[in-house]
Write an enzyme that holds these catalytic residues in place. Structure first.
Site, mmCIF file in Angstrom:
data_model
loop_
_atom_site.group_PDB
_atom_site.id
_atom_site.type_symbol
_atom_site.label_atom_id
_atom_site.label_comp_id
_atom_site.label_asym_id
_atom_site.label_seq_id
_atom_site.Cartn_x
_atom_site.Cartn_y
_atom_site.Cartn_z
ATOM 1 N N ASP A 12 1.221 -1.246 -0.263
ATOM 2 C CA ASP A 12 -0.262 -0.069 -0.002
ATOM 3 C C ASP A 12 1.143 1.215 0.312
ATOM 4 O OD1 ASP A 12 -2.248 -1.776 0.025
ATOM 5 O OD2 ASP A 12 -2.743 -1.353 1.928
ATOM 6 N N LYS B 280 -6.397 -5.237 -3.333
ATOM 7 C CA LYS B 280 -7.060 -5.782 -2.424
ATOM 8 C C LYS B 280 -8.498 -5.031 -2.077
ATOM 9 C CE LYS B 280 -3.586 -4.174 1.182
ATOM 10 N NZ LYS B 280 -4.554 -3.767 2.224
ATOM 11 N N CYS C 135 -2.539 -2.897 7.784
ATOM 12 C CA CYS C 135 -1.911 -3.555 6.179
ATOM 13 C C CYS C 135 -1.078 -4.158 6.427
ATOM 14 C CB CYS C 135 -2.363 -2.934 4.948
ATOM 15 S SG CYS C 135 -4.305 -1.353 5.340
#
Length: 236
Positions: free
Chosen positions: A30, A142, A175
């Site tokens: 991310d 995702k 995450c």
């Protein structure tokens, strides 16, 4: 590098760990505009993104070293469909917790283009330019914290016979940790790079969320090292 093999021994916590480079990938979690750029989602709600900004350069050095020895790079990208159907709907915990962050809200990108917070195909979910994927890298979208939840990540790794993951990205306690937990449950060996991961939330002393997550990871879910040690091990 041991003679005649692709195995390296990496100095890590709680003990040195052997990594088979022939079965290893770097996983970048991310590192995108909504989390690490001015004008992105975090920045817009007043979350300090400086910790994420600081890990960009060490992460870039790791990616360069990994590419130089042929390690595959896999990027995770947090995003939602334009209709937000994959948020779970207005009553889902995911939607409720993200409401104050403005997921789906129309916002201008820094260059004036129309964009939307955490929505696929917009500036907000583009990767940070310094860490942009290159030809041959793999991108796995995702829509939850873990990179394994309803994604192709496990198949992508299994198809390449990957068992070792070197993990970088943000945020450490959300995450990154969620993905590492799910990786461990699937018997992947994870090494998290402390100086290539960042946590901008709850950074009060004496212990930050970043430090707490790294401690949990090294005790129960994998190993913790840093960019310098990895790059040195790859060079050997």
């Amino acid at each position: 590098m041991k003679a005649g093999t692709s195995v390296i021994t990496l100095d890590a916590k709680p003990e040195p760990v052997e990594i088979d480079c022939g079965r290893c990938a770097v996983l970048v979690v991310d590192m995108q505009n909504d989390f690490g750029s001015r004008g992105g989602m975090f920045d817009r709600v007043g979350i300090d993104i400086a910790p994420i900004e600081r890990v960009v350069e060490p992460t870039a050095r790791v990616l360069a070293a990994a590419r130089s020895v042929g390690l595959p790079i896999v990027y995770l990208k947090m995003q939602h469909s334009p209709g937000l159907a994959d948020t779970g709907g207005p009553g889902s915990p995911h939607s409720i917790k993200h409401a104050r962050l403005g997921v789906g809200k129309e916002v201008p990108a820094p260059d004036g283009r129309a964009s939307r917070i955490l929505v696929a195909g917009t500036w907000n979910t583009d990767f940070l330019p310094r860490l942009a994927p290159q030809a041959g890298d793999v991108i796995v979208p995702k829509h939850r914290y873990s990179g394994f939840f309803q994604t192709d990540l496990d198949r992508v790794l299994s198809d390449r016979d990957i068992k070792h993951l070197v993990v970088a990205g943000c945020t450490t306690s959300v995450c990154v940790e969620s993905t590492v937990r799910d990786a461990m449950f699937r018997d992947y060996h994870c090494v998290v790079l402390a100086d290539c991961t960042a946590e901008p939330i709850a950074n009060d002393q004496p212990r930050t969320n970043h430090e707490a997550s790294l401690l949990t990871i090294q005790l129960l879910f994998g190993w913790v090292s840093d960019s310098g040690r990895l790059i040195a091990a790859l060079a050997r």
